[in-house]
Structure formats: structure tokens, C-alpha cells
Motif scaffolding. Structure first.
Motif, mmCIF file in Angstrom:
data_model
loop_
_atom_site.group_PDB
_atom_site.id
_atom_site.type_symbol
_atom_site.label_atom_id
_atom_site.label_comp_id
_atom_site.label_asym_id
_atom_site.label_seq_id
_atom_site.Cartn_x
_atom_site.Cartn_y
_atom_site.Cartn_z
ATOM 1 N N MET B 1 0.829 -1.200 0.000
ATOM 2 C CA MET B 1 0.000 0.000 0.000
ATOM 3 C C MET B 1 0.874 1.265 0.000
ATOM 4 O O MET B 1 0.641 2.184 -0.759
ATOM 5 N N GLY B 2 1.892 1.317 0.863
ATOM 6 C CA GLY B 2 2.781 2.475 0.896
ATOM 7 C C GLY B 2 2.080 3.716 1.395
ATOM 8 O O GLY B 2 0.985 3.669 1.960
ATOM 9 N N SER B 3 2.677 4.889 1.188
ATOM 10 C CA SER B 3 2.063 6.126 1.680
ATOM 11 C C SER B 3 1.971 7.116 0.542
ATOM 12 O O SER B 3 2.272 8.277 0.673
ATOM 13 N N LEU B 4 1.595 6.607 -0.647
ATOM 14 C CA LEU B 4 1.571 7.453 -1.844
ATOM 15 C C LEU B 4 0.181 8.008 -2.114
ATOM 16 O O LEU B 4 -0.084 8.515 -3.190
ATOM 17 N N GLY B 5 -0.708 7.894 -1.151
ATOM 18 C CA GLY B 5 -2.065 8.380 -1.359
ATOM 19 C C GLY B 5 -2.089 9.874 -1.627
ATOM 20 O O GLY B 5 -1.100 10.586 -1.397
ATOM 21 N N PRO B 6 -3.221 10.344 -2.100
ATOM 22 C CA PRO B 6 -3.327 11.755 -2.472
ATOM 23 C C PRO B 6 -3.579 12.675 -1.272
ATOM 24 O O PRO B 6 -3.705 13.874 -1.456
ATOM 25 N N TYR B 7 -3.672 12.128 -0.079
ATOM 26 C CA TYR B 7 -4.040 12.947 1.076
ATOM 27 C C TYR B 7 -2.819 13.302 1.907
ATOM 28 O O TYR B 7 -1.935 12.476 2.119
ATOM 29 N N GLN B 8 -2.782 14.557 2.393
ATOM 30 C CA GLN B 8 -1.629 14.998 3.184
ATOM 31 C C GLN B 8 -1.633 14.427 4.585
ATOM 32 O O GLN B 8 -0.592 14.326 5.211
ATOM 33 N N ARG B 9 -2.822 14.093 5.072
ATOM 34 C CA ARG B 9 -2.902 13.576 6.431
ATOM 35 C C ARG B 9 -3.519 12.182 6.428
ATOM 36 O O ARG B 9 -4.153 11.769 5.453
ATOM 37 N N LYS B 10 -3.329 11.467 7.520
ATOM 38 C CA LYS B 10 -3.879 10.126 7.633
ATOM 39 C C LYS B 10 -4.890 10.062 8.769
ATOM 40 O O LYS B 10 -4.848 10.890 9.688
ATOM 41 N N LEU B 11 -5.732 9.110 8.705
ATOM 42 C CA LEU B 11 -6.728 8.917 9.761
ATOM 43 C C LEU B 11 -6.065 8.253 10.961
ATOM 44 O O LEU B 11 -5.344 7.260 10.802
ATOM 45 N N LYS B 12 -6.310 8.819 12.125
ATOM 46 C CA LYS B 12 -5.736 8.224 13.322
ATOM 47 C C LYS B 12 -6.858 7.566 14.133
ATOM 48 O O LYS B 12 -7.932 8.142 14.309
ATOM 49 N N VAL B 13 -6.594 6.372 14.632
ATOM 50 C CA VAL B 13 -7.640 5.570 15.276
ATOM 51 C C VAL B 13 -7.353 5.419 16.762
ATOM 52 O O VAL B 13 -6.207 5.144 17.158
ATOM 53 N N ALA B 14 -8.384 5.608 17.578
ATOM 54 C CA ALA B 14 -8.271 5.306 19.010
ATOM 55 C C ALA B 14 -9.419 4.392 19.414
ATOM 56 O O ALA B 14 -10.567 4.598 18.998
ATOM 57 N N VAL B 15 -9.092 3.395 20.218
ATOM 58 C CA VAL B 15 -10.121 2.497 20.746
ATOM 59 C C VAL B 15 -10.363 2.883 22.202
ATOM 60 O O VAL B 15 -9.419 2.925 23.004
ATOM 61 N N VAL B 16 -11.615 3.181 22.528
ATOM 62 C CA VAL B 16 -11.965 3.599 23.885
ATOM 63 C C VAL B 16 -12.562 2.379 24.595
ATOM 64 O O VAL B 16 -13.709 2.007 24.346
ATOM 65 N N GLY B 17 -11.736 1.754 25.420
ATOM 66 C CA GLY B 17 -12.178 0.533 26.100
ATOM 67 C C GLY B 17 -11.218 -0.601 25.784
ATOM 68 O O GLY B 17 -10.697 -0.689 24.664
ATOM 69 N N SER B 18 -10.975 -1.456 26.759
ATOM 70 C CA SER B 18 -9.970 -2.512 26.577
ATOM 71 C C SER B 18 -10.349 -3.771 27.350
ATOM 72 O O SER B 18 -9.488 -4.483 27.845
ATOM 73 N N GLY B 19 -11.651 -4.033 27.419
ATOM 74 C CA GLY B 19 -12.086 -5.317 27.986
ATOM 75 C C GLY B 19 -11.855 -6.403 26.955
ATOM 76 O O GLY B 19 -11.070 -6.264 26.020
ATOM 77 N N ASN B 20 -12.602 -7.489 27.141
ATOM 78 C CA ASN B 20 -12.493 -8.636 26.265
ATOM 79 C C ASN B 20 -12.766 -8.278 24.803
ATOM 80 O O ASN B 20 -11.942 -8.463 23.911
ATOM 81 N N TRP B 21 -13.940 -7.677 24.568
ATOM 82 C CA TRP B 21 -14.362 -7.318 23.209
ATOM 83 C C TRP B 21 -13.583 -6.099 22.721
ATOM 84 O O TRP B 21 -13.192 -6.020 21.553
ATOM 85 N N GLY B 22 -13.334 -5.153 23.615
ATOM 86 C CA GLY B 22 -12.575 -3.957 23.234
ATOM 87 C C GLY B 22 -11.188 -4.320 22.733
ATOM 88 O O GLY B 22 -10.722 -3.805 21.700
ATOM 89 N N THR B 23 -10.520 -5.239 23.424
ATOM 90 C CA THR B 23 -9.173 -5.624 23.017
ATOM 91 C C THR B 23 -9.189 -6.429 21.719
ATOM 92 O O THR B 23 -8.307 -6.272 20.863
ATOM 93 N N ALA B 24 -10.227 -7.275 21.556
ATOM 94 C CA ALA B 24 -10.334 -8.055 20.308
ATOM 95 C C ALA B 24 -10.510 -7.126 19.106
ATOM 96 O O ALA B 24 -9.902 -7.317 18.049
ATOM 97 N N ILE B 25 -11.350 -6.099 19.292
ATOM 98 C CA ILE B 25 -11.553 -5.133 18.207
ATOM 99 C C ILE B 25 -10.286 -4.292 17.988
ATOM 100 O O ILE B 25 -9.915 -3.978 16.850
ATOM 101 N N ALA B 26 -9.604 -3.926 19.074
ATOM 102 C CA ALA B 26 -8.367 -3.144 18.943
ATOM 103 C C ALA B 26 -7.317 -3.933 18.157
ATOM 104 O O ALA B 26 -6.578 -3.371 17.337
ATOM 105 N N LYS B 27 -7.259 -5.241 18.399
ATOM 106 C CA LYS B 27 -6.331 -6.099 17.641
ATOM 107 C C LYS B 27 -6.621 -6.005 16.143
ATOM 108 O O LYS B 27 -5.720 -5.826 15.325
ATOM 109 N N ILE B 28 -7.902 -6.086 15.794
ATOM 110 C CA ILE B 28 -8.295 -6.031 14.380
ATOM 111 C C ILE B 28 -7.926 -4.694 13.742
ATOM 112 O O ILE B 28 -7.304 -4.648 12.676
#
Lengths: 413, 413
Positions: B1-28
Motif C-alpha cells: 500500500m505504501g504512503s503514496l495516497g493523495p491525502y496529506q494527512r492520515k486517519l488516526k484511530v483510538a479504541v476507547v475501552g480494553s475489555g475482552n471485546w474492546g481488546t479483540a476489536i483493537a487487535k483487528i
């Protein structure tokens, strides 16, 4: 109910077939005919392919005055039990076993077909011209006839051969459980042209009451359409409409929904067996309930797509997603049906499914394996294999050219 | 994929919560952020409610240099494992456990909420005004908030509190199975007004790109509608649309379908638990697979009807009948979920379900029993109990005013 209805004549019902499912359905319609004598003749005929049966001495039906083998029809009419095909179930006294198919159907307005599909054509040809020309039919025969050239509904085969309109009944039903009055639901599809008085008016049917032609659409690659001249039901009979069918089939233990979509009800009953194989394999792999639900959901969507592609003009996709013949029958078949169980065993024991068919089913082929091959030959000819990745995966796994473990990646999109 | 996209900025992701399901989703999402660095920042933040953990001496993560209790975030960042809530699962190295929620979310464009529903409001109030004003959210919290007055979606509670648009994720998923990369499917619903560049254009949304108002429809009997000013995502970011969400959540073992219907995806996750109770009771009665399929089908139809009655303007009934969040999650919940199992046991042992809750769930209430009561109080206030006979039967059976054996006759029509 009484017999104070406004009609001079009543609807007479005959059940063609008396196996396990045929007798269970005959029990239901005889119960309802007796309870609704304002529109139905109380006596219901059931055609029984005559054979001799031996009554064991310890049977409650043993009669020392009657020696040796007895005729099955005589036994049914004497004991009100189909001792051979539905033993242990009391049948209503107004259900009459008749060894002569011609006699059973000759003056019946409603013919309920419930016999193995390989006998349909021969049986219909035997009674052709010997039924009321304005009779109507309901086919309780599961599935459809698929080959490389096209898909035929059994209800259409019956309708075309006899020159009558024929609807279909299918649902999440097991004959013995229905006979024992365990609660279940079913779907009846019935959508004749608007010619019988007070018949429901489906939006897509002509509105003129003068119509006397039904186009049976035999779906094949040549686009052949067969037309059959239909006769309207005389107006001195109660109309055969959704309400009448509900009164004939609905019981407290057998809930009926009547819809218009004959094709959807029929093809659901065939395609769900293909999905059940996939569900059995996935369960055999030990992938858990979510993976199984996923494969069922994808299968349901391919059933919808199949209906839409090949019966688009007449199909209602809600038949698949909302009716007993669709989603409910799929759920049942993927919970414990024969196709599901055999597929699961084949993975657990690492055997090809034909081995299971040989060792556990006495060499009988599973409906799902037959349908998967038929559907694939049809899809291949249409160049549409890739639009039905789950059906295609099932076929390839049966052929040994794909592994069960490849299902998720193959259907991924 | 690289970083050759047309956008100057990238989307940053935060997961709020780290229980069982929260951590499984954060892994994904961390796996996918690393695989799609053309549009996502590689580093993903996961907010962890800090606590001390002891690492046993026989653990592979035991480090003799570190004595005594350690901070959970330190352990996660050192060992790449959430030893407390998702033990045994290797997390991607680009997932960063952060004990400060403010720091975790402050410059994130995509906030994934995955925490117990009772903490939503408090958590959102804590970060209100401390996030990017043009951030977008996805709620992975199952169910909805129902009371006598109305129904609130958790995604709306989040959106209203933070002044952002928030979609929802729900499906036939069990956290541990997803974490172990067992194959399953899920549904993501996301349908913001058409203001972000290249965002999908749902038919029902305004087409002007000038829109900066979202109407969060809080459905209650007073008809209250809350409006929130939304800010468009700056055009130097890649758009947050269905494609971006699929790239963030879809894995070979976690198949994602992105739809528009946030209400349908959310209420499915609540109502299926009510149906699962009925399925458990029916199975406990030994009525067989067809009866169970019938009660599931009727339940599915009441879910569709519920959506249609109370979220008619925005709902797509196919969410219930065709998506993982609908029919597939229902199937899973009626196969082996907690609500199903407890209901089945209660019939088999002839105990009220509260007894099962006390003895087998340490007094914890089942989600299904809570939802059944909440939904009933709402339906009663609307005068609509009789339009939802299965939901009403479940409530009455829980109250002890109806017997399980009465279900078929009560829902018969």
C-alpha cells in the motif's frame, strides 16, 4: 360452522399420496374439513397405493377373525391408522383410504399432491382428463427439478400435465412431528390468475375476470413458456382462495401463512439443502456457532439472489427471509437435518460424503448433494458460478477440488 | 500500500475501552491500520482503565527484574498481550495501551467505543471538548437503551454528548473467538449526512455538501429530536466512508458488511435476546427443531415490525433479515447464547429464570430478561402489546402470568 353458507356446493378434497408426509397432511385436511363443513365436504379421499400388510398378533389392530395379509386401505379404513407409513397416529374417521386414484380424484375440487417426486409425472398422466376441469391443486412435494437446461417447479409440472392451476406447500416440517401435533409452521403459496370469484388479487396478475389462460413459465435457457387453458371454478362453489386454504390447512399445532410466491416457496425447499451441507462442514470443523451462522446467512443471500436472477418477475424475496418455507426451514435443516448431519460427520471422520451416504444411508444419495450438482450445472451453463460462491464452493468440495477450510476466503468479498 | 495516497494527512484511530471485546476489536483495527498505511496512521491508541496486575512466576511474561504488581498498560505495551482481559492472544506491536483517555483520543479522527454501556455517558463527558471537532465514532456496544419513554441508541448518546457523528458495529461475534481468528461476520452501520468529501450518499440524506447539521432522532413518546452541529472532515484527510471502514475492520477471519441502517443494527442486538429466551423455553419443552425455528421466525418478524413502527423513517428491514447483526446474530443467540441456555434450563428444571440467574450467573441479570421488561413497558405505554405477541408472551412468562405451553396459541393468527 354448520352448513348455512351461501354456496350450493362444497369443496371436495382428495389427497394424492399416503406415505409418511402424505398421511400427516391428510390427517390435517380431514380434521379441518370436518370442522369447516360450511365450505368443505366432510369426507376426504386419500389415494393409497394398494399393498398387503401383515398385522402382528400383539398389535392393538390385530383381529383374529381376519387371517393372513390384509389390504392397506382396508386396514386404514377399519383402524383409522396408516399402520405401514404413519404407525401410532390416529387418523380422523372422515378420511377415506381409496385404492383407486381415479375414483379418489374424480369429483374433487382440491387435489393435494404428496408423493415422491419421481412418481409425479406418471401419476398425473394416469388421471389426466379424469378430474374436474376446474379443479385446483396444492403440491406438498419438496424442492424443484433442476438440470443444466432449467428449473421446473413440481407444481408447474402438475399444473401443465393436468391443465389446472397448482400452488405449493413447504415449511419447516417433519412429518412425524406434525402427525404428533408438535407445533410447527408452514407456508402455502397460491397465486392463480384472477378468475375464480373472490379469489385474492395479486398485484401482478391480470385484473379481468375473463382471463382463462395461465402462463406456466418453465424457466430454461431457451425461454420456453408453456400455456395452459384454465377453467374458472363455477360460482356455486365457495372460492378457493387464501382464506379457504388457511381453513383447510391451519391447525392449532400447524400454523399456516398463505403467500403468493410459488417459486420462492418451492426453490427454498431445494436450495436450503445445499446450504445445510456447508453448515454441517463448518460445524464439523469446530469453527463455532458464529461461523455456522455466517455460512447460513451467506447461503440465505444466495437463495435470494438465485430467486431474483431466475424467477425475478414473480418472486418475493421475503419468502426466503421471512417465511417458514425460507429462513425457518433453513434453520431447521442446518440444525439437525440429514444433509447437515452427514456433512458434519464427513468432516469429523475425514471421509468423503459419498462414504457417509454408503455406510449410513444405505447408498441413498442426499438431496443436498444431488441439488448442489444440478444447481452447479445450471449456473455453469449460465456463466454465473462466481455470483454464487457458496453454492459453487459446496459443489467443488463435493467434487474434491476445494477444501472446507477454503470456504471463508472463497466467499470473501 | 505504501504512503503514496493523495491525502496529506492520515486517519488516526483510538479504541476507547480494553475489555475482552474492546481488546479483540483493537487487535483487528491495529492489524488493518498497519496494513493500510496509505490512509491510516500505523499507531493505534487503546485507552486502558489503569489497574495493577500480578504476573505469575510461571507466566511466559514473568520478568524477574520487575518485582511486585505492575501497571496493566505497561504489561500490554511490553508483552503485547492484555494479560487481564484477553490472555493468550498476541496483539499487534503498533497497538499502544494508553492509561490517559484524554491523551488517547486527543488527535484521533476515528474513535471506536467499546466499553460497558453503563460507562458510556461518564466517559464521553470526560472527553467532551477534548477531541477533534470533526472526529467520527463507531460504537461497538451491543443493544439499545429502552425505557417506558423511548429508545436511545448508544451511538446517538455518544454522538449527542460529543457533538460528532457515530455509527455502530454489531454482529454474530464472540470476543474470544474473534480474537482467536475463528471466522465470523459482522455488520457496521454508518450513515452520516453527506458532508465529508466522497462519503457515501444515502438516498435519504440531503445531497448538498454544505450541510453541517445532523438530527439525532431520540425516539420517545414526546417526539423530542436533538440536533447536533457537525463539522466536516477537512479535505486533506482521506474520507471516512464505507470503504475506509471496511479497510479498518475487515479481516480474512472477520468479514464485514457496511450498511447505512444504524438503528436496525443496534436494535437487532437488543431484541434478539428476547427471542432467544423464547427459543430456549421451546427447546426446553422438547418441542423439536421446527418449533424452535418457528419461534425464531416469528421473533424475527417482530424485530422487523418493531424497527418499522419506531424507526420507520430510517430503518431498512433487510438489516434484520439479511445482515450479520440481524438474522445471523439471532441464529447464534438461539443456538447457544446465555439467554437461550438459561431459558432452556429453567424449563428443564422447572425453575423460574431468576433462580437460574441467581445460581448460575451469580445474580447477574440476563440481558434478555432486562430487555423484555423494558420493551414491554414501552409497548404497553404505546398500547401496542398485541401487535408484538411473542415479545408480550416472553414478558408475561417472565412475570409468571403465562405458561410456556401457551406460546403457540398466543401468537396464533
Amino acid at each position: 360452522m354448520g352448513s348455512l353458507g351461501p354456496y350450493q356446493r362444497k369443496l371436495k378434497v382428495a389427497v394424492v399420496g399416503s406415505g409418511n408426509w402424505g398421511t400427516a397432511i391428510a390427517k390435517i385436511v380431514a380434521e379441518n374439513a370436518a370442522a369447516n363443513t360450511d365450505i368443505f365436504e366432510e369426507k376426504v379421499e386419500m389415494w393409497v397405493f394398494e399393498e398387503n400388510v401383515e398385522i402382528a398378533k400383539d398389535s392393538p389392530h390385530y383381529d383374529p377373525a381376519l387371517e393372513g395379509p390384509q389390504k392397506l386401505t382396508d386396514v386404514i379404513n377399519r383402524t383409522h391408522e396408516n399402520v405401514k407409513y404413519l404407525p401410532g397416529i390416529r387418523l380422523p374417521a372422515n378420511l377415506h383410504a381409496n385404492p383407486s386414484i381415479e375414483d379418489a380424484v374424480k369429483d374433487s375440487t382440491l387435489l393435494i399432491f404428496n408423493l415422491p417426486h419421481q412418481f409425479i409425472l406418471k401419476t398425473c398422466e394416469q388421471i389426466k382428463g379424469k378430474i374436474l376441469p376446474y379443479a385446483r391443486g396444492i403440491s406438498c412435494i419438496k424442492g424443484v427439478d433442476v438440470n443444466e437446461e432449467g428449473i421446473s417447479l413440481f407444481s408447474e409440472t402438475i399444473g401443465k400435465t393436468l391443465g389446472i392451476y397448482c400452488g405449493a406447500l413447504s415449511g419447516a416440517n417433519i412429518a412425524n412431528e406434525v402427525a404428533q401435533e408438535k407445533w410447527s409452521e408452514t407456508s402455502i403459496a397460491y397465486d392463480p390468475p384472477h378468475m375464480d370469484s373472490k379469489a385474492p388479487t395479486p398485484q401482478r396478475s391480470p385484473t379481468s375476470s375473463q382471463v382463462d389462460l395461465v402462463q406456466f413459465q418453465h424457466r430454461d435457457t431457451s425461454g420456453e413458456i408453456s400455456k395452459v387453458k384454465l377453467q374458472a371454478l363455477p360460482s356455486d362453489y365457495p372460492p378457493i382462495n387464501h382464506d379457504a386454504l388457511k381453513r383447510l390447512f391451519h391447525r392449532p399445532y400447524f400454523h399456516v401463512r398463505v403467500v403468493n410466491d410459488v417459486a420462492g416457496v418451492s426453490i427454498s425447499g431445494a436450495l436450503k439443502n445445499v446450504v445445510a451441507l456447508a453448515a454441517g462442514w463448518v460445524d464439523g470443523m469446530g469453527w463455532g456457532d458464529n461461523a455456522k451462522a455466517a455460512v447460513m446467512r451467506v447461503g440465505l443471500m444466495e437463495m435470494v439472489r438465485f430467486g431474483d436472477k431466475f424467477f425475478g418477475a414473480t418472486i418475493d424475496q421475503r419468502t426466503f427471509t421471512e417465511e417458514s418455507a425460507g429462513v425457518a426451514d433453513l434453520i431447521t435443516s442446518c440444525s439437525g437435518g440429514r444433509n447437515y448431519r452427514s456433512a458434519k460427520h464427513s468432516v469429523e471422520r475425514n471421509l468423503p460424503i459419498e462414504e457417509i451416504e454408503k455406510t449410513e444411508l444405505n447408498g441413498q444419495k442426499l438431496q443436498g448433494t444431488l441439488t448442489a450438482v444440478e444447481v452447479n450445472s445450471f449456473l455453469k451453463k449460465q456463466g454465473m458460478e462466481d455470483q454464487f460462491p457458496l453454492f459453487t464452493a459446496v459443489y467443488r468440495i463435493l467434487q474434491g477440488t476445494m477444501q472446507v477450510a477454503e470456504i471463508p476466503s472463497y466467499i470473501e468479498r
